[in-house]
Design an enzyme around this catalytic site. Sequence first.
Site, PDB file in Angstrom:
ATOM      1  N   GLN A  41       2.822   9.765   1.354  1.00  0.00           N
ATOM      2  CA  GLN A  41       4.282   9.334   0.968  1.00  0.00           C
ATOM      3  C   GLN A  41       4.845   9.800  -0.142  1.00  0.00           C
ATOM      4  OE1 GLN A  41       2.547   5.327   2.229  1.00  0.00           O
ATOM      5  NE2 GLN A  41       4.387   5.183   3.222  1.00  0.00           N
TER       6      GLN A  41
ATOM      7  N   HIS B 163      -4.142   1.029   7.707  1.00  0.00           N
ATOM      8  CA  HIS B 163      -2.736   1.562   7.786  1.00  0.00           C
ATOM      9  C   HIS B 163      -2.745   2.839   6.985  1.00  0.00           C
ATOM     10  CE1 HIS B 163       1.725   1.513   7.876  1.00  0.00           C
ATOM     11  NE2 HIS B 163       1.651   2.247   6.881  1.00  0.00           N
ATOM     12  N   GLU B 164      -3.373   2.706   5.389  1.00  0.00           N
ATOM     13  CA  GLU B 164      -3.144   3.523   4.494  1.00  0.00           C
ATOM     14  C   GLU B 164      -4.171   4.657   4.853  1.00  0.00           C
ATOM     15  OE1 GLU B 164      -0.571   3.657   2.724  1.00  0.00           O
ATOM     16  OE2 GLU B 164      -0.116   1.396   3.022  1.00  0.00           O
TER      17      GLU B 164
ATOM     18  N   GLY C  11       0.978  -1.224   0.080  1.00  0.00           N
ATOM     19  CA  GLY C  11      -0.012   0.145   0.096  1.00  0.00           C
ATOM     20  C   GLY C  11       0.823   1.269   0.063  1.00  0.00           C
TER      21      GLY C  11
ATOM     22  N   CYS D 231       6.250  -0.104   6.909  1.00  0.00           N
ATOM     23  CA  CYS D 231       5.920   1.135   6.256  1.00  0.00           C
ATOM     24  C   CYS D 231       6.846   1.701   5.353  1.00  0.00           C
ATOM     25  CB  CYS D 231       5.434   2.145   7.248  1.00  0.00           C
ATOM     26  SG  CYS D 231       4.771   3.783   6.516  1.00  0.00           S
ATOM     27  N   LEU D 232       6.704   2.075   4.114  1.00  0.00           N
ATOM     28  CA  LEU D 232       7.546   2.390   3.181  1.00  0.00           C
ATOM     29  C   LEU D 232       8.274   3.717   3.517  1.00  0.00           C
ATOM     30  CD1 LEU D 232       6.192   1.518  -0.504  1.00  0.00           C
ATOM     31  CD2 LEU D 232       7.932   0.242   0.820  1.00  0.00           C
TER      32      LEU D 232
ATOM     33  N   HIS E 193      -2.559   7.156   7.148  1.00  0.00           N
ATOM     34  CA  HIS E 193      -1.964   7.997   6.508  1.00  0.00           C
ATOM     35  C   HIS E 193      -2.458   9.337   5.976  1.00  0.00           C
ATOM     36  CE1 HIS E 193       2.336   6.290   6.375  1.00  0.00           C
ATOM     37  NE2 HIS E 193       1.995   5.204   6.014  1.00  0.00           N
TER      38      HIS E 193
HETATM   39 ZN    ZN Z   1       2.798   3.276   5.809  1.00  0.00          ZN
END
Ligand code: ZN
Length: 188
Positions: free
Chosen positions: A50, A148-149, A45, A106-107, A152
């Site tokens: 991000q 999670h997304e 995701g 997480c990226l 964000h």
């Molecule tokens: Zn993340």
Amino acid sequence: MVLPIVQYGHPVLRKKGAAISLVTPEIKQLIVDMFETMVENHGVGLAAQQVGQALQLTVIDVRESERPSTLELNGQPATVADFMPLTLINPETTPLGPREAGPEGCLSFPEIYADILRPEKIKVRALNTEGETIEFVCGGLLARAVQHETDHLHGILFIDRMDRKTKEDLRDDLDALQKATKAQLKGK
Ligand code: ZN
């Protein structure tokens, strides 16, 4: 185009995303770029924050993971793979099940992983790339990724949902990452 991923310490990660009222050609291009960026970085995701854009927009694809997901469309079990890749605009989630601990990364936090408690099953309402309302119920990894997304998109990060002990254990790594990101921003 693969976009640079913003890392922890960048202020945009704490910004609430603006709602999207119209899926413009620019937004469509951003979606294409976000998928390319997510695939390149082996993520399941990616949120607009991000890639430096505070918008209510996230892309998800759980097909590369072996962790199980469930999906219901119109009250009927559906095939997760057929529903991927998934773009969610202005998503809203409603918890349907008890919270369950599961591993997350997480990226924007390279090499940092932790177990996070989240509802294991949720209902999701969002717009798709055509600007149409979609609704579905999901569980497992897909439910975790959507939550999670969606976090964000409201400036909430997975470290905010870690228990105190986990966060303490990661404190040095988190501080180092934040410091490096801030130093890089200053240098620009
Ligand atoms: Zn993340």
